[in-house]
Design a protein around this motif. Structure first.
Motif, PDB file in Angstrom:
ATOM      1  N   MET A 113      19.466   2.354  10.751  1.00 15.79           N
ATOM      2  CA  MET A 113      19.624   0.717   9.931  1.00 15.79           C
ATOM      3  C   MET A 113      20.972   0.496   8.778  1.00 15.79           C
ATOM      4  SD  MET A 113      17.199  -1.458  10.382  1.00 15.79           S
ATOM      5  CE  MET A 113      15.691  -1.409  11.951  1.00 15.79           C
ATOM      6  N   TRP A 114      21.040  -0.571   8.828  1.00 15.27           N
ATOM      7  CA  TRP A 114      22.312  -0.498   7.587  1.00 15.27           C
ATOM      8  C   TRP A 114      21.739  -1.279   6.311  1.00 15.27           C
ATOM      9  CZ3 TRP A 114      27.766  -2.679   8.405  1.00 15.27           C
ATOM     10  CH2 TRP A 114      28.763  -2.553   7.452  1.00 15.27           C
ATOM     11  N   ALA A 115      21.425  -0.657   5.914  1.00 16.61           N
ATOM     12  CA  ALA A 115      20.614  -0.923   4.505  1.00 16.61           C
ATOM     13  C   ALA A 115      21.071  -2.197   4.112  1.00 16.61           C
ATOM     14  CB  ALA A 115      19.860  -0.218   3.241  1.00 16.61           C
ATOM     15  N   GLY A 116      20.208  -3.228   3.583  1.00 16.10           N
ATOM     16  CA  GLY A 116      21.174  -4.449   2.800  1.00 16.10           C
ATOM     17  C   GLY A 116      21.584  -5.275   3.392  1.00 16.10           C
ATOM     18  N   GLY A 162      16.142  -5.112   4.110  1.00 16.79           N
ATOM     19  CA  GLY A 162      15.914  -5.500   5.400  1.00 16.79           C
ATOM     20  C   GLY A 162      15.085  -4.883   6.089  1.00 16.79           C
ATOM     21  N   TYR A 163      14.271  -3.995   5.494  1.00 20.00           N
ATOM     22  CA  TYR A 163      13.544  -3.148   6.635  1.00 20.00           C
ATOM     23  C   TYR A 163      12.318  -2.425   6.522  1.00 20.00           C
ATOM     24  CZ  TYR A 163      16.242   0.978   6.127  1.00 20.00           C
ATOM     25  OH  TYR A 163      16.522   1.994   5.381  1.00 20.00           O
ATOM     26  N   VAL A 167       2.368  -7.904   9.172  1.00 21.39           N
ATOM     27  CA  VAL A 167       3.460  -8.901   9.186  1.00 21.39           C
ATOM     28  C   VAL A 167       3.108  -9.857   8.101  1.00 21.39           C
ATOM     29  CG1 VAL A 167       4.029 -10.365  11.118  1.00 21.39           C
ATOM     30  CG2 VAL A 167       3.848  -7.976  11.495  1.00 21.39           C
ATOM     31  N   GLU A 168       1.751 -10.479   8.086  1.00 24.69           N
ATOM     32  CA  GLU A 168       1.462 -11.963   7.241  1.00 24.69           C
ATOM     33  C   GLU A 168       1.765 -11.229   5.790  1.00 24.69           C
ATOM     34  OE1 GLU A 168      -2.392 -12.909   7.657  1.00 24.69           O
ATOM     35  OE2 GLU A 168      -2.346 -13.567   5.137  1.00 24.69           O
ATOM     36  N   SER A 169       2.386 -10.265   5.624  1.00 23.75           N
ATOM     37  CA  SER A 169       3.174 -10.246   4.182  1.00 23.75           C
ATOM     38  C   SER A 169       4.295 -10.896   4.299  1.00 23.75           C
ATOM     39  CB  SER A 169       2.442  -8.670   3.522  1.00 23.75           C
ATOM     40  OG  SER A 169       1.335  -7.865   3.241  1.00 23.75           O
ATOM     41  N   ILE A 170       4.514 -10.433   5.085  1.00 28.81           N
ATOM     42  CA  ILE A 170       6.613 -11.142   5.448  1.00 28.81           C
ATOM     43  C   ILE A 170       6.431 -11.946   5.326  1.00 28.81           C
ATOM     44  CG2 ILE A 170       8.404 -10.814   6.361  1.00 28.81           C
ATOM     45  CD1 ILE A 170       7.249  -7.564   6.306  1.00 28.81           C
ATOM     46  N   ILE A 171       6.232 -12.748   7.260  1.00 24.45           N
ATOM     47  CA  ILE A 171       6.337 -13.793   7.152  1.00 24.45           C
ATOM     48  C   ILE A 171       4.812 -15.229   7.352  1.00 24.45           C
ATOM     49  CG2 ILE A 171       8.252 -13.264   8.648  1.00 24.45           C
ATOM     50  CD1 ILE A 171       5.890 -13.997  11.233  1.00 24.45           C
ATOM     51  N   GLY A 172       4.023 -14.776   6.793  1.00 23.79           N
ATOM     52  CA  GLY A 172       3.120 -16.285   6.186  1.00 23.79           C
ATOM     53  C   GLY A 172       1.622 -15.832   6.852  1.00 23.79           C
ATOM     54  N   LYS A 173       0.490 -16.573   7.205  1.00 23.28           N
ATOM     55  CA  LYS A 173      -0.840 -15.958   7.347  1.00 23.28           C
ATOM     56  C   LYS A 173      -0.329 -17.148   9.168  1.00 23.28           C
ATOM     57  CE  LYS A 173      -3.130 -19.941   4.981  1.00 23.28           C
ATOM     58  NZ  LYS A 173      -2.413 -21.170   5.409  1.00 23.28           N
ATOM     59  N   ASN A 174       0.125 -17.788   9.406  1.00 19.37           N
ATOM     60  CA  ASN A 174       0.340 -18.483  10.714  1.00 19.37           C
ATOM     61  C   ASN A 174       1.588 -18.045  11.343  1.00 19.37           C
ATOM     62  OD1 ASN A 174      -1.602 -20.729   9.779  1.00 19.37           O
ATOM     63  ND2 ASN A 174      -0.010 -22.020   9.078  1.00 19.37           N
ATOM     64  N   LYS A 181      -2.652  -5.127   3.320  1.00 16.10           N
ATOM     65  CA  LYS A 181      -1.290  -6.150   3.557  1.00 16.10           C
ATOM     66  C   LYS A 181      -0.425  -5.296   2.850  1.00 16.10           C
ATOM     67  CE  LYS A 181      -2.088 -10.778   2.606  1.00 16.10           C
ATOM     68  NZ  LYS A 181      -2.378 -11.982   1.743  1.00 16.10           N
ATOM     69  N   LEU A 182       0.705  -5.499   2.823  1.00 17.47           N
ATOM     70  CA  LEU A 182       1.586  -4.292   2.226  1.00 17.47           C
ATOM     71  C   LEU A 182       1.937  -5.016   0.440  1.00 17.47           C
ATOM     72  CD1 LEU A 182       4.759  -5.852   4.608  1.00 17.47           C
ATOM     73  CD2 LEU A 182       3.581  -3.595   4.629  1.00 17.47           C
ATOM     74  N   THR A 183       2.314  -3.469   0.149  1.00 17.04           N
ATOM     75  CA  THR A 183       2.301  -3.277  -1.533  1.00 17.04           C
ATOM     76  C   THR A 183       2.986  -4.457  -2.420  1.00 17.04           C
ATOM     77  OG1 THR A 183       3.436  -1.293  -1.738  1.00 17.04           O
ATOM     78  CG2 THR A 183       0.875  -0.445  -1.316  1.00 17.04           C
ATOM     79  N   THR A 184       2.779  -4.531  -3.446  1.00 17.57           N
ATOM     80  CA  THR A 184       4.699  -5.021  -4.000  1.00 17.57           C
ATOM     81  C   THR A 184       6.134  -4.360  -3.715  1.00 17.57           C
ATOM     82  OG1 THR A 184       2.577  -5.592  -5.442  1.00 17.57           O
ATOM     83  CG2 THR A 184       4.917  -5.998  -5.729  1.00 17.57           C
ATOM     84  N   GLU A 185       5.575  -3.002  -4.229  1.00 17.96           N
ATOM     85  CA  GLU A 185       6.650  -1.670  -3.377  1.00 17.96           C
ATOM     86  C   GLU A 185       7.111  -1.948  -1.641  1.00 17.96           C
ATOM     87  OE1 GLU A 185       5.781   2.634  -3.592  1.00 17.96           O
ATOM     88  OE2 GLU A 185       7.100   2.121  -5.463  1.00 17.96           O
ATOM     89  N   GLN A 186       6.342  -2.357  -1.391  1.00 17.88           N
ATOM     90  CA  GLN A 186       6.627  -2.225   0.619  1.00 17.88           C
ATOM     91  C   GLN A 186       7.800  -3.023   0.309  1.00 17.88           C
ATOM     92  OE1 GLN A 186       2.874  -0.824   1.741  1.00 17.88           O
ATOM     93  NE2 GLN A 186       3.832   0.261   2.980  1.00 17.88           N
ATOM     94  N   ILE A 187       7.111  -4.259  -0.175  1.00 16.41           N
ATOM     95  CA  ILE A 187       7.949  -6.279   0.174  1.00 16.41           C
ATOM     96  C   ILE A 187       9.159  -6.262  -0.490  1.00 16.41           C
ATOM     97  CG2 ILE A 187       8.053  -8.446  -0.073  1.00 16.41           C
ATOM     98  CD1 ILE A 187       4.566  -7.862   0.127  1.00 16.41           C
ATOM     99  N   ASP A 188       9.258  -5.334  -1.903  1.00 18.22           N
ATOM    100  CA  ASP A 188      10.474  -5.436  -1.942  1.00 18.22           C
ATOM    101  C   ASP A 188      11.326  -4.557  -1.379  1.00 18.22           C
ATOM    102  OD1 ASP A 188       9.038  -6.846  -5.069  1.00 18.22           O
ATOM    103  OD2 ASP A 188       9.151  -4.783  -5.964  1.00 18.22           O
TER     104      ASP A 188
END
Ligand SMILES: O=C(O)CCC(=O)C(=O)O
Length: 275
Positions: free
Chosen positions: A136-139, A16-17, A75-82, A3-10
């Motif tokens: 990317m234009w972050a944020g 936004g990417y 991807v699951e770390s961002i949108i869930g398991k389904n 899974k993505l790390t907490t840092e990556q999810i943050d």
């Protein structure tokens, strides 16, 4: 499970990417490049124009990428398991062409609601500032969906040449990837890409997008595959996974899927582009 790390999810929530995430080996990226060349040689129209979409429905090699465990874990770390695969696009920039992607938000014309979806941009070749990587234009995913001018420029790789004007380039960040790495981006983050000034092809295989099973298509019809979990919503048409390159029944399904996609992309548009 990676899974993505907490840092990556943050980072995803803040900017936004996220990038880069290692997903494919060099053997896998070579297999994909070889598959592209094989299709181009034997079926010259099979990746052209609108056929740059849904290649995963006619090629087991591309299908395998969409169902890759490392990609799905992230991807699951961002949108869930389904998770559903609802589309793919090959973004190829050849060195002698002038292809570019104007600044835009993916959510503008795609009709996927709510925004529980994410786009995986998988680098099949290196992607950098010389060969026209994404910027990317972050944020900006935190803001509303903006007005897009429809320009239909000859060299714009987007369907309508949809363009958000006056993006401050100095505030954008290049998404530099090695072949085999991917970035993940949010439906509303503003992004685009410039010219390929190198002597080699730049190839991105883009799963656009992975959607949660709770995401509906409010403008038309889409053909999806279940990638993980279960689909209790059943909003979409189902697409089988191919077991052979360019099987007749898969070609027919892909054509239908592209016809429906085209209706969505050009809904209420006076003109049609080449994709
Ligand atoms: O490949 C590119 O340069 C742009 C792709 C893009 O806009 C996207 O994947 O949403």
């Amino acid at each position: 499970m990676t899974k993505l790390t907490t840092e990556q999810i943050d980072q995803y929530k803040k900017k936004g990417y996220i990038s880069p995430v290692d997903v494919l080996t060099s053997i896998e990226t070579k297999e994909i490049k070889d598959e592209i060349e094989k299709i181009e040689k034997n079926w010259p129209k099979a990746l052209e124009g609108i056929n740059r979409n849904y290649v995963h429905l006619i090629s087991p090699v591309f299908d395998k990428v969409c169902h890759n465990t490392k990609i799905l874990d992230a991807v699951e770390s961002i949108i869930g398991k389904n998770i559903l695969v609802c589309g793919t696009t090959l973004f190829i920039k050849n060195p002698d062409e002038k292809g570019f992607v104007s600044f835009h938000q993916d959510a503008k014309y795609i009709g996927l609601e709510p925004h529980n979806w994410v786009t995986a941009w998988v680098a099949i070749t290196d992607s950098n500032e010389t060969n026209g990587c994404m910027k990317m234009w972050a944020g900006t995913h935190k803001n509303e969906i903006k007005h897009h001018n429809q320009k239909f420029d000859e060299n714009n790789l987007l369907t309508r040449g949809q363009t958000i004007e006056n993006v401050p380039i100095s505030e954008t960040t290049p998404v530099i990837l090695k072949a085999g790495q991917m970035s993940l981006h949010h439906p509303a983050v503003i992004h685009g890409s410039g010219l390929n000034k190198s002597k080699e092809r730049r190839i991105g295989f883009v799963i656009q997008s992975y959607i949660g099973t709770n995401v509906n298509q409010v403008l038309g019809k889409m053909y999806v595959q279940l990638a993980r979990g279960e689909d209790l919503f059943n909003y979409h048409e189902k697409a089988e996974r191919p077991n052979q390159l360019m099987n007749k029944k898969d070609i027919i399904l892909r054509q239908k899927a592209n016809e429906e996609l085209s209706k969505i992309f050009y809904l209420d548009s006076e003109k049609k582009g080449k994709y």
